[in-house]
Design an enzyme around this catalytic site. Structure first.
Site, PDB file in Angstrom:
ATOM      1  N   ASP A   8      22.558 106.516  37.531  1.00 11.41           N
ATOM      2  CA  ASP A   8      23.151 105.205  38.132  1.00 11.41           C
ATOM      3  C   ASP A   8      22.642 105.228  39.567  1.00 11.41           C
ATOM      4  O   ASP A   8      22.508 106.404  40.149  1.00 11.41           O
ATOM      5  CB  ASP A   8      24.778 105.291  37.869  1.00 11.41           C
ATOM      6  CG  ASP A   8      25.181 103.793  38.735  1.00 11.41           C
ATOM      7  OD1 ASP A   8      24.355 102.762  38.402  1.00 11.41           O
ATOM      8  OD2 ASP A   8      26.074 104.048  39.431  1.00 11.41           O
ATOM      9  N   LEU A   9      22.781 104.191  40.245  1.00  9.72           N
ATOM     10  CA  LEU A   9      22.307 104.242  41.808  1.00  9.72           C
ATOM     11  C   LEU A   9      23.354 103.793  42.635  1.00  9.72           C
ATOM     12  O   LEU A   9      23.840 104.856  43.476  1.00  9.72           O
ATOM     13  CB  LEU A   9      21.057 103.300  42.059  1.00  9.72           C
ATOM     14  CG  LEU A   9      20.732 102.843  43.185  1.00  9.72           C
ATOM     15  CD1 LEU A   9      20.038 104.165  44.153  1.00  9.72           C
ATOM     16  CD2 LEU A   9      19.808 101.807  43.426  1.00  9.72           C
ATOM     17  N   ASP A  10      23.769 102.856  42.374  1.00  5.93           N
ATOM     18  CA  ASP A  10      25.054 102.435  43.568  1.00  5.93           C
ATOM     19  C   ASP A  10      26.220 103.267  43.205  1.00  5.93           C
ATOM     20  O   ASP A  10      26.965 103.301  42.080  1.00  5.93           O
ATOM     21  CB  ASP A  10      25.357 100.853  43.598  1.00  5.93           C
ATOM     22  CG  ASP A  10      24.133 100.183  43.591  1.00  5.93           C
ATOM     23  OD1 ASP A  10      23.588 100.086  44.748  1.00  5.93           O
ATOM     24  OD2 ASP A  10      23.834  99.031  42.754  1.00  5.93           O
ATOM     25  N   THR A  16      26.007 102.563  48.514  1.00  3.45           N
ATOM     26  CA  THR A  16      25.903 101.029  48.632  1.00  3.45           C
ATOM     27  C   THR A  16      26.751 100.041  47.692  1.00  3.45           C
ATOM     28  O   THR A  16      26.590  99.054  47.716  1.00  3.45           O
ATOM     29  CB  THR A  16      24.276 100.666  47.831  1.00  3.45           C
ATOM     30  OG1 THR A  16      24.116 101.519  46.669  1.00  3.45           O
ATOM     31  CG2 THR A  16      23.102 100.951  48.860  1.00  3.45           C
ATOM     32  N   LYS A  45      31.707  96.985  39.267  1.00  8.07           N
ATOM     33  CA  LYS A  45      31.054  98.243  39.660  1.00  8.07           C
ATOM     34  C   LYS A  45      30.147  98.255  38.132  1.00  8.07           C
ATOM     35  O   LYS A  45      30.828  98.255  37.141  1.00  8.07           O
ATOM     36  CB  LYS A  45      31.956  99.336  39.637  1.00  8.07           C
ATOM     37  CG  LYS A  45      32.050  99.604  41.291  1.00  8.07           C
ATOM     38  CD  LYS A  45      32.430 101.008  41.394  1.00  8.07           C
ATOM     39  CE  LYS A  45      33.083 101.190  43.004  1.00  8.07           C
ATOM     40  NZ  LYS A  45      33.831 102.523  42.963  1.00  8.07           N
ATOM     41  N   VAL A  47      28.446  96.457  36.570  1.00 10.26           N
ATOM     42  CA  VAL A  47      27.972  95.335  35.627  1.00 10.26           C
ATOM     43  C   VAL A  47      26.914  94.476  36.376  1.00 10.26           C
ATOM     44  O   VAL A  47      26.797  94.455  37.687  1.00 10.26           O
ATOM     45  CB  VAL A  47      29.080  94.590  35.137  1.00 10.26           C
ATOM     46  CG1 VAL A  47      30.094  95.315  34.479  1.00 10.26           C
ATOM     47  CG2 VAL A  47      29.972  93.932  36.511  1.00 10.26           C
ATOM     48  N   SER A 114      19.922 101.837  36.693  1.00  6.19           N
ATOM     49  CA  SER A 114      20.903 101.114  37.455  1.00  6.19           C
ATOM     50  C   SER A 114      20.729  99.763  36.898  1.00  6.19           C
ATOM     51  O   SER A 114      19.767  99.278  36.382  1.00  6.19           O
ATOM     52  CB  SER A 114      20.172 100.989  38.894  1.00  6.19           C
ATOM     53  OG  SER A 114      20.968 100.157  39.517  1.00  6.19           O
ATOM     54  N   ALA A 115      21.909  99.002  37.037  1.00 11.52           N
ATOM     55  CA  ALA A 115      21.947  97.656  36.538  1.00 11.52           C
ATOM     56  C   ALA A 115      21.359  96.662  37.679  1.00 11.52           C
ATOM     57  O   ALA A 115      21.127  95.645  37.553  1.00 11.52           O
ATOM     58  CB  ALA A 115      23.469  97.252  36.491  1.00 11.52           C
ATOM     59  N   ASN A 118      17.832  95.583  42.619  1.00 13.30           N
ATOM     60  CA  ASN A 118      17.177  96.000  43.836  1.00 13.30           C
ATOM     61  C   ASN A 118      16.713  97.655  43.951  1.00 13.30           C
ATOM     62  O   ASN A 118      16.726  98.040  45.155  1.00 13.30           O
ATOM     63  CB  ASN A 118      18.283  95.821  45.115  1.00 13.30           C
ATOM     64  CG  ASN A 118      18.391  94.190  45.174  1.00 13.30           C
ATOM     65  OD1 ASN A 118      17.438  93.662  45.679  1.00 13.30           O
ATOM     66  ND2 ASN A 118      19.487  93.779  44.917  1.00 13.30           N
ATOM     67  N   LYS A 145      25.315  97.034  31.121  1.00 11.89           N
ATOM     68  CA  LYS A 145      26.589  98.103  30.817  1.00 11.89           C
ATOM     69  C   LYS A 145      27.668  97.190  30.705  1.00 11.89           C
ATOM     70  O   LYS A 145      27.866  96.102  31.288  1.00 11.89           O
ATOM     71  CB  LYS A 145      26.704  98.831  32.179  1.00 11.89           C
ATOM     72  CG  LYS A 145      25.409  99.802  32.290  1.00 11.89           C
ATOM     73  CD  LYS A 145      25.652 100.581  33.898  1.00 11.89           C
ATOM     74  CE  LYS A 145      24.368 101.123  34.178  1.00 11.89           C
ATOM     75  NZ  LYS A 145      24.377 101.774  35.612  1.00 11.89           N
ATOM     76  N   GLU A 169      27.180 108.858  36.308  1.00  7.51           N
ATOM     77  CA  GLU A 169      27.844 107.502  36.607  1.00  7.51           C
ATOM     78  C   GLU A 169      29.163 107.549  37.669  1.00  7.51           C
ATOM     79  O   GLU A 169      29.793 108.563  37.457  1.00  7.51           O
ATOM     80  CB  GLU A 169      28.235 106.644  35.303  1.00  7.51           C
ATOM     81  CG  GLU A 169      27.179 105.961  34.649  1.00  7.51           C
ATOM     82  CD  GLU A 169      27.229 104.579  35.793  1.00  7.51           C
ATOM     83  OE1 GLU A 169      27.792 104.147  36.340  1.00  7.51           O
ATOM     84  OE2 GLU A 169      26.209 103.649  35.236  1.00  7.51           O
ATOM     85  N   ASP A 170      29.313 106.454  38.197  1.00 14.27           N
ATOM     86  CA  ASP A 170      30.472 106.358  38.929  1.00 14.27           C
ATOM     87  C   ASP A 170      31.448 105.304  38.604  1.00 14.27           C
ATOM     88  O   ASP A 170      32.632 104.863  39.197  1.00 14.27           O
ATOM     89  CB  ASP A 170      30.214 106.205  40.624  1.00 14.27           C
ATOM     90  CG  ASP A 170      29.661 104.579  40.696  1.00 14.27           C
ATOM     91  OD1 ASP A 170      28.936 104.262  39.992  1.00 14.27           O
ATOM     92  OD2 ASP A 170      30.302 104.183  41.638  1.00 14.27           O
TER      93      ASP A 170
HETATM   94  C1  BG6 Z   1      25.126  97.923  40.029  1.00 15.53           C
HETATM   95  C2  BG6 Z   1      26.310  97.558  40.779  1.00 15.53           C
HETATM   96  O1  BG6 Z   1      24.572  99.054  40.398  1.00 15.53           O
HETATM   97  O2  BG6 Z   1      24.169  96.675  40.238  1.00 15.53           O
HETATM   98  C3  BG6 Z   1      26.968  96.310  40.814  1.00 15.53           C
HETATM   99  O3  BG6 Z   1      27.275  98.755  40.806  1.00 15.53           O
HETATM  100  C4  BG6 Z   1      25.845  95.209  40.809  1.00 15.53           C
HETATM  101  O4  BG6 Z   1      27.888  96.028  41.517  1.00 15.53           O
HETATM  102  C5  BG6 Z   1      24.696  95.427  40.110  1.00 15.53           C
HETATM  103  O5  BG6 Z   1      26.506  94.067  40.529  1.00 15.53           O
HETATM  104  C6  BG6 Z   1      23.584  94.415  39.959  1.00 15.53           C
HETATM  105  O6  BG6 Z   1      22.964  94.597  41.302  1.00 15.53           O
HETATM  106  P1  BG6 Z   1      22.031  93.783  41.872  1.00 15.53           P
HETATM  107  O7  BG6 Z   1      21.253  94.556  43.173  1.00 15.53           O
HETATM  108  O8  BG6 Z   1      21.007  93.194  40.917  1.00 15.53           O
HETATM  109  O9  BG6 Z   1      22.788  92.334  42.277  1.00 15.53           O
HETATM  110 MG    MG Z   2      27.404 102.613  40.284  1.00 14.98          MG
END
Ligand code: BG6
Ligand code: MG
Length: 218
Positions: A8-10, A16, A45, A47, A114-115, A118, A145, A169-170
């Protein structure tokens, strides 16, 4: 020994997650003159952007037409991407740089699961693009997710079965997704993540030897 690590990223690689929720809070203040409680953050988080907005509108008990929904999601993303301007290698969470290089030294392949749409931009800003062998595209998976799709796609990107991988994951939804994919779940965070196969309190505590041992006994 596992052959792949699906990240996972964020909130795992970079700090972030705070920028995401701050952008939602600002949006809600500007459009609905309302505040979001801290307790809502966990539900956003892991999603997708759209699912996060659904959670928030649901909490506010507000229904909006489809075009407004799309505009709100876009405005949040614009604010979030602006906040990302300030992101540098200094935003890599404690212990992650060493953890990633130890994994690579041991021949483990790395993929991003990651979801976030970005993800590639953030990896670039962190100087970590070259460390990853694959990036699963969240726009191309059928379900976000807690469904397992993004972790299965990330393993496939490495040419591996998810059972040959660990996932890190977090978020509650993220750990559920890893478990459903068949990968071994490693959580970083509090007791809300007790459904993980192995949990550390934070990224600084990630211990590769302990993960290897737990994976082997699993
Ligand atoms: C996840 C975050 O990594 O990415 C979520 O934990 C976020 O909070 C999701 O909604 C989607 O991110 P983005 O950058 O595509 O809006
Ligand atoms: Mg995360």
């Amino acid at each position: 020994m596992f052959k792949g690590a699906l990240f996972d990223l964020d909130g795992v690689i970079a700090d972030t997650a705070v920028y995401h929720f701050a952008a939602w809070r600002q949006l809600v203040k500007d459009h609905f003159d309302a505040d979001l409680p801290d307790s809502l953050e966990e539900k956003t988080k892991g999603v997708s952007r759209e699912d996060s907005l659904r959670v928030i509108l649901d909490y506010l008990d507000i229904t909006v037409p489809e075009d407004t929904f799309v505009a709100l999601a876009a405005e949040k993303n614009d604010a979030y991407v602006k906040a990302l301007d300030a992101v540098t290698e200094a935003d890599i969470l404690p212990g992650i740089t060493d953890f990633i290089s130890n994994l690579r030294d041991q021949g483990v392949k790395l993929a991003l699961a990651s979801a976030s749409k970005n993800g590639p931009l953030i990896l670039e800003k962190l100087g970590l693009s070259d460390a990853f062998d694959a990036i699963a595209d969240p726009a191309k998976v059928a379900a976000g997710k807690p469904a397992p799709d993004i972790f299965i796609a990330a393993a496939q990107g490495l040419g591996l079965q998810s059972t040959d991988c660990i996932g890190v994951e977090d978020a509650v939804a993220g750990v559920t997704a890893i478990n459903a994919s068949g990968a071994f779940s490693v959580a970083v965070g509090g007791d809300e993540l007790s459904h993980a196969n192995l949990r550390f309190d934070g990224t600084a505590d990630l211990d590769l030897e302990a993960i290897k041992a737990a994976y082997q006994n699993h």
